[in-house]
Design a protein around this motif. Structure first.
Motif, PDB file in Angstrom:
ATOM      1  N   ALA A 121       0.647  -1.270  -0.120  1.00  0.00           N
ATOM      2  CA  ALA A 121       0.068  -0.030   0.010  1.00  0.00           C
ATOM      3  C   ALA A 121       0.931   1.185  -0.121  1.00  0.00           C
ATOM      4  O   ALA A 121       0.619   2.286  -0.811  1.00  0.00           O
ATOM      5  CB  ALA A 121      -0.845   0.164   1.196  1.00  0.00           C
ATOM      6  N   HIS A 122       1.840   1.443   0.893  1.00  0.00           N
ATOM      7  CA  HIS A 122       2.524   2.528   0.807  1.00  0.00           C
ATOM      8  C   HIS A 122       4.263   2.258   0.571  1.00  0.00           C
ATOM      9  O   HIS A 122       4.541   1.929  -0.413  1.00  0.00           O
ATOM     10  CB  HIS A 122       2.253   3.342   2.264  1.00  0.00           C
ATOM     11  N   GLN A 138      -2.275  12.726   1.271  1.00  0.00           N
ATOM     12  CA  GLN A 138      -2.520  11.728   0.309  1.00  0.00           C
ATOM     13  C   GLN A 138      -3.728  10.883   0.248  1.00  0.00           C
ATOM     14  O   GLN A 138      -3.959  10.243  -0.305  1.00  0.00           O
ATOM     15  CB  GLN A 138      -1.534  10.193   0.646  1.00  0.00           C
ATOM     16  N   GLY A 139      -4.581  11.155   1.522  1.00  0.00           N
ATOM     17  CA  GLY A 139      -5.939  10.526   1.491  1.00  0.00           C
ATOM     18  C   GLY A 139      -5.917   9.087   1.235  1.00  0.00           C
ATOM     19  O   GLY A 139      -5.286   8.403   2.017  1.00  0.00           O
ATOM     20  N   GLY A 140      -6.694   8.485   0.591  1.00  0.00           N
ATOM     21  CA  GLY A 140      -6.699   7.053   0.501  1.00  0.00           C
ATOM     22  C   GLY A 140      -5.596   6.323  -0.582  1.00  0.00           C
ATOM     23  O   GLY A 140      -5.931   5.181  -0.760  1.00  0.00           O
ATOM     24  N   MET A 141      -4.791   7.151  -1.190  1.00  0.00           N
ATOM     25  CA  MET A 141      -3.652   6.655  -1.918  1.00  0.00           C
ATOM     26  C   MET A 141      -2.619   6.111  -1.216  1.00  0.00           C
ATOM     27  O   MET A 141      -2.186   6.746  -0.363  1.00  0.00           O
ATOM     28  CB  MET A 141      -3.488   7.609  -2.887  1.00  0.00           C
ATOM     29  N   GLN A 188      -5.715   3.115  -2.608  1.00  0.00           N
ATOM     30  CA  GLN A 188      -4.702   1.886  -1.901  1.00  0.00           C
ATOM     31  C   GLN A 188      -5.395   0.608  -2.126  1.00  0.00           C
ATOM     32  O   GLN A 188      -6.615   0.342  -1.693  1.00  0.00           O
ATOM     33  CB  GLN A 188      -4.558   2.321  -0.383  1.00  0.00           C
ATOM     34  N   TRP A 221      -0.109  12.624   6.350  1.00  0.00           N
ATOM     35  CA  TRP A 221      -1.416  12.633   6.401  1.00  0.00           C
ATOM     36  C   TRP A 221      -1.858  13.989   6.761  1.00  0.00           C
ATOM     37  O   TRP A 221      -3.005  14.341   7.226  1.00  0.00           O
ATOM     38  CB  TRP A 221      -1.852  11.744   7.539  1.00  0.00           C
ATOM     39  N   GLN A 271      -0.551  17.023   7.544  1.00  0.00           N
ATOM     40  CA  GLN A 271      -0.406  17.742   8.954  1.00  0.00           C
ATOM     41  C   GLN A 271       0.743  17.674   9.425  1.00  0.00           C
ATOM     42  O   GLN A 271       1.819  16.609   9.169  1.00  0.00           O
ATOM     43  CB  GLN A 271      -1.644  17.238   9.939  1.00  0.00           C
ATOM     44  N   ALA A 297      -9.862   6.070   7.568  1.00  0.00           N
ATOM     45  CA  ALA A 297      -8.394   6.721   8.065  1.00  0.00           C
ATOM     46  C   ALA A 297      -7.868   6.859   6.659  1.00  0.00           C
ATOM     47  O   ALA A 297      -7.725   6.205   5.551  1.00  0.00           O
ATOM     48  CB  ALA A 297      -7.909   5.634   8.811  1.00  0.00           C
ATOM     49  N   PRO A 298      -6.653   7.771   6.549  1.00  0.00           N
ATOM     50  CA  PRO A 298      -5.740   7.781   5.557  1.00  0.00           C
ATOM     51  C   PRO A 298      -5.149   6.595   5.197  1.00  0.00           C
ATOM     52  O   PRO A 298      -4.722   5.735   6.408  1.00  0.00           O
ATOM     53  CB  PRO A 298      -4.905   9.207   6.062  1.00  0.00           C
ATOM     54  N   ALA A 299      -4.679   6.127   4.037  1.00  0.00           N
ATOM     55  CA  ALA A 299      -3.692   5.073   3.828  1.00  0.00           C
ATOM     56  C   ALA A 299      -2.475   5.185   4.552  1.00  0.00           C
ATOM     57  O   ALA A 299      -1.983   6.527   4.651  1.00  0.00           O
ATOM     58  CB  ALA A 299      -3.574   4.904   2.227  1.00  0.00           C
ATOM     59  N   PRO A 300      -1.984   4.267   4.964  1.00  0.00           N
ATOM     60  CA  PRO A 300      -2.303   2.898   4.733  1.00  0.00           C
ATOM     61  C   PRO A 300      -3.112   2.143   5.819  1.00  0.00           C
ATOM     62  O   PRO A 300      -3.272   0.896   6.072  1.00  0.00           O
ATOM     63  CB  PRO A 300      -0.904   2.041   4.744  1.00  0.00           C
ATOM     64  N   LEU A 301      -3.557   3.037   6.711  1.00  0.00           N
ATOM     65  CA  LEU A 301      -4.513   2.506   7.829  1.00  0.00           C
ATOM     66  C   LEU A 301      -5.674   1.838   7.339  1.00  0.00           C
ATOM     67  O   LEU A 301      -6.128   2.608   6.407  1.00  0.00           O
ATOM     68  CB  LEU A 301      -4.793   3.665   8.782  1.00  0.00           C
ATOM     69  N   THR A 302      -6.010   0.785   7.809  1.00  0.00           N
ATOM     70  CA  THR A 302      -7.330   0.281   7.475  1.00  0.00           C
ATOM     71  C   THR A 302      -8.194   0.253   8.830  1.00  0.00           C
ATOM     72  O   THR A 302      -7.767   0.098   9.863  1.00  0.00           O
ATOM     73  CB  THR A 302      -7.144  -1.084   6.651  1.00  0.00           C
ATOM     74  N   SER A 339     -10.154   1.700  10.626  1.00  0.00           N
ATOM     75  CA  SER A 339     -10.624   2.561  11.481  1.00  0.00           C
ATOM     76  C   SER A 339     -11.252   3.984  10.672  1.00  0.00           C
ATOM     77  O   SER A 339     -10.978   4.131   9.530  1.00  0.00           O
ATOM     78  CB  SER A 339      -9.596   3.508  12.383  1.00  0.00           C
ATOM     79  N   TRP A 388     -11.934   8.075  10.778  1.00  0.00           N
ATOM     80  CA  TRP A 388     -11.215   9.496  11.209  1.00  0.00           C
ATOM     81  C   TRP A 388     -12.141  10.634  10.792  1.00  0.00           C
ATOM     82  O   TRP A 388     -13.107  10.611   9.923  1.00  0.00           O
ATOM     83  CB  TRP A 388      -9.988   9.686  10.459  1.00  0.00           C
ATOM     84  N   PRO A 412      -6.755  15.483   8.819  1.00  0.00           N
ATOM     85  CA  PRO A 412      -7.451  14.313   9.282  1.00  0.00           C
ATOM     86  C   PRO A 412      -7.143  13.887  10.851  1.00  0.00           C
ATOM     87  O   PRO A 412      -5.805  13.868  11.156  1.00  0.00           O
ATOM     88  CB  PRO A 412      -6.964  13.309   8.318  1.00  0.00           C
ATOM     89  N   PRO A 457     -15.615   5.272  -1.965  1.00  0.00           N
ATOM     90  CA  PRO A 457     -14.317   5.762  -1.799  1.00  0.00           C
ATOM     91  C   PRO A 457     -14.064   6.336  -3.303  1.00  0.00           C
ATOM     92  O   PRO A 457     -12.953   7.185  -3.221  1.00  0.00           O
ATOM     93  CB  PRO A 457     -13.603   4.285  -1.751  1.00  0.00           C
TER      94      PRO A 457
END
Lengths: 415, 220
Positions: free
Chosen positions: A4-5, A200-203, A280, A385, A387, B23-28, B30, B32, B50, B79
């Motif tokens: 993913a990252h 990066q949001g969901g990427m 991701q 993220w 911030q 949540a922002p990647a790569p968290l899954t 959860s 936010w 976030p 998404p």
């Protein structure tokens, strides 16, 4: 190629002012008042002429960091005079091969000379030394009202930030079919003053996020140039961005500019696969950057000349490496990436510590060791993220989270 | 997990904004808080970064957030940013708002520079027959407004600085703050704040006119 990252495949005071009274009403623009005055670059230039450079340097050193801006522009420097005369002559700006403060001097001289030529309606002969400039505070104007709004909320900023803002103040035709310059220019302006809002949001693009964050912080002009290049030409540092990506709409929940730039950096950095700006996990082989990718991207996009990764596979490796990066993180032109577990970053007590994320350290790490780990302390601020993320935990939790550090520097003798 | 935006619409704009989601990647797994701009209690609270995680029960609810709506309008988003037909439950909004305020309070309790916090608190305060706008957290510095949330003060500079006590959710905070005296004392005022625009279909721009009211009899 990665997950993913982070890849786990290849490697695991303002000037005192009179109180202002404003009116309150319920209509648009609820508050109105006269514009404020402050010691901006023009004011400091006037001081330089009155009390001398040395005295102003002492004054600047004792005042707020923002006044450093004015010190960057020296109207007596040969670069300023050359820029001033190029502008006065209505010639195109030719700043090369200048960089850093010398470039800022040239650009500010050119801006002033060009403005004078345009006001006079003719080109002017060169001079040995420009006449003292009338202090002009709060008269910086932009043709794009949204850029003006961003500038007004952040002024005075630095000379480099102002130059970057001016480079955005024009219409640009782009090759991204779902994006508009108006939206991108406004977002770029906000990031010139607040690079830590890049998100990066969901990427799965944490690596590109760190490179862009460093670029925007260290060299806002180069960041603005990259925005224009990617949008106008569909290239990043001269390398093509794939056409499918350029015809894709931004990912939901992301700022359009962050999506475009992070996707472009990911795509250009990839060896084999195109990246299409997807969330991701949608195209897992196409996203993510290992530390080697990040070192390459720092050099390709952010003017870095030297980069090194310190892997910390064992417990005993982490604190010495942290102390080493503490010694250089505050050096101008140096970026520190921390390769971490996102789960422990979010929750220091997490048992899971998969290496899957990279963040950019902003200041030295506070480390307080204690034989009783519950009484030990590690604290740091990092960009991630969108911030400044503040992390606080114990030494053991910090070690549990850390996998490696990467040091990147624009100067080869910085570390 | 779905994303949900709630807002209150008034002629000419919106007066509140709450955005929650994955949540922002790569968290899954959860959920936010993504953005917030509301007036609640004495203070209006605006937050850009976030923040998370929200409680697990909210993450579970965001798998299927549709339900009876309240006075807030809402959009449920996939998404990819596309909108799901229907309204999000008002009870979920209330739960998200409470949790969001706790996250903002936690953010403000951390050792972060005011301009880097991504959070702005605003209130109207009456003292000695005069009306003040308080702005926290804020330090006296050049470009003090340099932050990720734009606050439209018509170019006015805050010029009086000092500490304030803020009660936010269940947390009480001591914050550095700035004050601006207003020329026309009245029961209320509107302040426009602009949050970064995130790409979503069919939701308003997060430009929020926060309605601030002065609590009568409050000591300065």
């Amino acid at each position: 190629v990665g997950d993913a990252h982070e890849s786990s495949v290849a490697e695991t005071a303002p000037a005192a002012e009179a109180a202002q009274r404003v009116r309150a009403d319920a209509g648009p623009g609820a508050f109105g008042t006269s514009l404020p005055t402050s010691i901006g670059p023009g004011g400091v230039l006037a001081l330089q002429r009155t009390i001398g450079n040395a005295a102003v340097s002492r004054l600047v050193a004792a005042r707020t960091p923002a006044l450093m801006v004015a010190r960057l522009v020296d109207p007596d420097s040969p670069e300023y005079v050359r820029g001033y005369n190029d502008g006065r002559a209505n010639q195109p700006a030719v700043p090369a091969p200048l960089s850093g403060d010398a470039l800022a001097n040239y650009e500010e001289g050119y801006r002033r000379g060009k403005a004078e030529a345009e006001a006079a309606g003719t080109s002017n002969a060169p001079v040995e030394k420009p006449a003292p400039e009338t202090p002009a505070v709060d008269v910086v104007t932009f043709t794009n009202p949204e850029l003006q709004q961003v500038f007004d909320a952040n002024k005075p900023g630095t000379a480099k930030q102002l130059a970057a803002m001016r480079s955005l103040d024009r219409d640009v035709k782009g090759v991204w079919s779902k994006l508009t310059w108006a939206t991108l220019a406004k977002s770029a302006a906000q990031r010139i003053y607040n690079p830590n809002m890049m998100a990066q949001g969901g990427m799965g693009t944490c690596g590109p996020a760190t490179i862009l964050n460093f670029l925007g912080t260290n060299d806002p002009g180069a960041y603005a140039s990259l925005v224009i290049e990617v949008y106008r030409d569909g290239t990043g540092g001269g390398k093509s961005v794939n056409s499918k990506l350029r015809d894709t709409a931004p990912l939901g929940g992301m700022d359009s500019l962050d999506w475009m730039l992070m996707s472009a950096v990911q795509d250009v950095t990839n060896d084999w696969y195109d990246f299409h700006g997807t969330a991701q996990g949608v195209e897992p082989k196409h996203e993510g950057t290992g530390s080697g990718d990040q070192r390459w991207a720092y050099k390709h996009f952010a003017g870095v000349s030297k980069a090194e990764t310190i892997d910390t596979p064992e417990y005993k490796d982490v604190l010495p490496a942290a102390r080493r990066v503490n010694g250089v993180v505050s050096t101008k032109g140096v970026a520190i990436n921390m390769h971490v577990s996102a789960a422990v970053l979010q929750n220091p007590t997490s048992a899971t510590n998969t290496r899957n994320h990279v963040i950019r350290l902003l200041r030295p790490i506070t480390i307080v060791e204690n034989a009783d780990d519950t009484k030990s302390l590690v604290e740091f601020d990092a960009f991630t993220w969108g911030q400044v993320f503040h992390w606080k935990g114990t030494v053991n939790q910090f070690i549990h989270m850390m996998w490696a550090f990467t040091i990147a520097a624009t100067s080869s003798d910085a570390f | 997990m779905l994303t949900v935006a709630w807002w209150h619409a008034r002629p000419g704009g919106i007066t509140s904004w709450l955005l929650v989601g994955p949540a922002p990647a790569p968290l899954t797994d959860s959920a936010w808080l993504h953005q917030l701009a509301v007036t609640t209690g004495d203070w209006a609270v605006v937050s850009q970064p976030p923040l998370g995680p929200l409680p697990e029960r909210i993450a579970e609810a965001l798998e299927d957030p549709l339900g009876p709506a309240g006075d807030a309008q809402s959009a449920v988003l996939r998404p990819d940013g596309e909108r799901v037909p229907g309204e999000a439950a008002d009870a979920l909004r209330a739960e998200c708002l409470d949790a969001a305020l706790e996250l903002v309070a936690k953010r403000l309790s951390q050792r972060i520079e005011p301009r880097e916090s991504g959070v702005v608190l605003l209130r109207l305060r009456s003292a000695g027959g005069r009306l003040y706008l308080d702005f926290a957290p804020a330090l006296e510095e050049e470009g003090w407004q340099s932050r990720s949330v734009l606050v439209d003060l018509g170019g006015a500079r805050l010029d009086s600085f000092g500490p304030v006590t803020v009660a936010l959710g269940s947390t009480t905070l001591e914050l550095p703050a700035a004050s601006l005296e207003l020329a026309a004392p009245g029961p209320g005022a509107a302040i426009e704040v602009t949050l970064p625009t995130l790409w979503h279909a069919e939701v308003p721009e997060p430009v929020v006119r926060l309605q601030l009211e002065v609590a009568r009899g409050r000591p300065g």
